[in-house]
Design an enzyme around this catalytic site. Structure first.
Site, PDB file in Angstrom:
ATOM      1  N   GLU A  12       4.195  45.829 -26.369  1.00 44.28           N
ATOM      2  CA  GLU A  12       5.191  44.883 -26.860  1.00 44.28           C
ATOM      3  C   GLU A  12       5.097  44.510 -28.335  1.00 44.28           C
ATOM      4  O   GLU A  12       4.754  43.383 -28.699  1.00 44.28           O
ATOM      5  CB  GLU A  12       5.149  43.601 -25.999  1.00 44.28           C
ATOM      6  CG  GLU A  12       5.475  43.872 -24.546  1.00 44.28           C
ATOM      7  CD  GLU A  12       5.640  42.607 -23.712  1.00 44.28           C
ATOM      8  OE1 GLU A  12       5.269  41.516 -24.193  1.00 44.28           O
ATOM      9  OE2 GLU A  12       6.139  42.714 -22.579  1.00 44.28           O
ATOM     10  N   GLU A  41       6.770  47.119 -17.247  1.00 45.19           N
ATOM     11  CA  GLU A  41       6.516  45.768 -16.757  1.00 45.19           C
ATOM     12  C   GLU A  41       7.803  45.215 -16.177  1.00 45.19           C
ATOM     13  O   GLU A  41       8.852  45.305 -16.806  1.00 45.19           O
ATOM     14  CB  GLU A  41       6.078  44.805 -17.880  1.00 45.19           C
ATOM     15  CG  GLU A  41       4.679  45.031 -18.400  1.00 45.19           C
ATOM     16  CD  GLU A  41       4.237  43.937 -19.393  1.00 45.19           C
ATOM     17  OE1 GLU A  41       4.887  42.867 -19.446  1.00 45.19           O
ATOM     18  OE2 GLU A  41       3.253  44.166 -20.104  1.00 45.19           O
TER      19      GLU A  41
END
Ligand SMILES: *[C@@H]1O[C@H](CO)[C@@H](O)[C@H](O)[C@H]1NC(C)=O
Length: 338
Positions: free
Chosen positions: A165, A273
């Site tokens: 991320e 995710e």
């Protein structure tokens, strides 16, 4: 046959018809998947205490529980994203050397997963930062990845994930860091798949407006084995912090743009995710999302739920068997989307 009892009838029929006698899985052979190639769990723990350096094992952080991983493999999962910290693995500077204890624990964890025939995805859970500062120098990052890839390049069941991320960084830098990781990994002769992540927390729903859609397609891999690794949560702000989902159709809706981008650009995606609370609306939303991915499995290679790991306690999305708050509500549901 009990191992297959959680599979949908269609998948079960495929497995049964493919072999003369029902296949008995042992612990070293993950179940055959139906539409996807890679499904499983995030394994959190080694990145816990992420502001404490170097941190103490057992106090600030913990390695995944092998018994729990074996349980997921028995359920049919084959991919585990192992979260760890860049600074704990190579502490002094990115061009420096390994912390021997952390490396040994990581190797043990990886070897356990891959020894059972499953994939271990190496995920530096660093958000494009080293000691919380944005990584500005792609050469340093390349050096870090070269060192790490040298250690794991001979294990065909390892998958690389450049970083968790990236966010709030200049878009060109995110692209350069991904490219530097690819170049470093490939410079060692490593041939496994490389997962690349975008800016804006690599969100699927924001793949376009973040600038990822316009820039990430330019990444070059001499082996052409890149996977566009995206994340998606189903709560109002997409942060993955709430038990409630926006609607029962939000999962599929939030993947549409990214799916179209993958198809138009002939790329492969992975949902690295996602997570949701254990309630009826979220379950319908998760099922709809995975069903949509199955219908588009020409571009979606699989999924990893967020998250398993030994230290989640009462966390709403915890899948740690069997007391994790999401475990009972989701394990069978997830395993119908293989
Ligand atoms: C590891 O997982 C097993 C099975 O879920 C559980 O019985 C055990 O308590 C766990 N150990 C730790 C240290 O969490």
């Amino acid at each position: 046959m009990h191992i297959h009892s959680f599979l949908p009838a269609a998948a079960l029929a495929t497995v049964v018809s493919a072999v003369a006698t029902p296949r008995i899985l042992d612990n070293t052979v993950p179940a055959k998947l139906n539409k996807f190639q890679y499904i499983g769990m995030n394994e959190a723990g080694p990145e816990f205490g992420e502001k404490v350096f170097p941190g103490k094992k057992g106090k600030d952080y913990a390695w995944p529980n092998n018994t729990a991983i074996a349980h997921f493999i028995d359920k049919g999962m084959n991919t585990f994203r192992l979260n760890f910290l860049m600074e704990r693995l190579i502490p002094d500077k990115m061009t420096g050397s390994f912390n021997a204890e952390y490396l040994k624990d990581m190797e043990d964890s990886v070897n356990f997963v891959t020894g059972k025939g499953a994939y271990a995805m190496l995920n530096p859970h660093n958000y494009g930062r080293y000691y919380q500062k944005i990584i500005e120098n792609p050469e340093d990052f390349k050096a870090w990845w070269t060192s790490v890839a040298k250690k794991f390049k001979d294990n065909p069941k390892v998958l690389w994930d450049t970083n968790n991320e990236y966010h709030d960084m200049p878009q060109p830098l995110v692209v350069k860091l991904n490219q530097a990781a690819i170049d470093g990994i490939r410079s060692t002769g490593a041939t496994q798949l490389i997962h690349v992540e975008g800016n804006s927390w690599t969100g699927a729903w924001s793949w376009k407006k973040s600038g990822n859609a316009d820039t990430m397609g330019a990444l070059k891999d001499p082996l052409n084995k890149l996977v566009y690794h995206m994340h998606q949560y189903l709560d109002t702000d997409g942060s993955g912090t709430k038990a409630e989902c926006v609607s029962s159709t939000i999962g599929q809706e939030r993947l549409v743009e990214a799916t179209q981008w993958l198809k138009a650009n002939k790329k492969v995606g992975f949902l690295g995710e996602f997570g949701a609370g254990d309630n009826a609306q979220c379950k319908t939303a998760v099922a709809g999302m995975l069903k949509y991915m199955q219908a588009n499995s020409d571009v979606w290679s699989g999924w990893n739920w967020w998250s398993a790991g030994p230290w989640w306690g009462p966390y709403i999305y915890s899948m740690e068997p069997k007391d994790g708050k999401a475990y009972k509500g989701y394990i069978d549901l997830l395993m119908t989307y293989t």
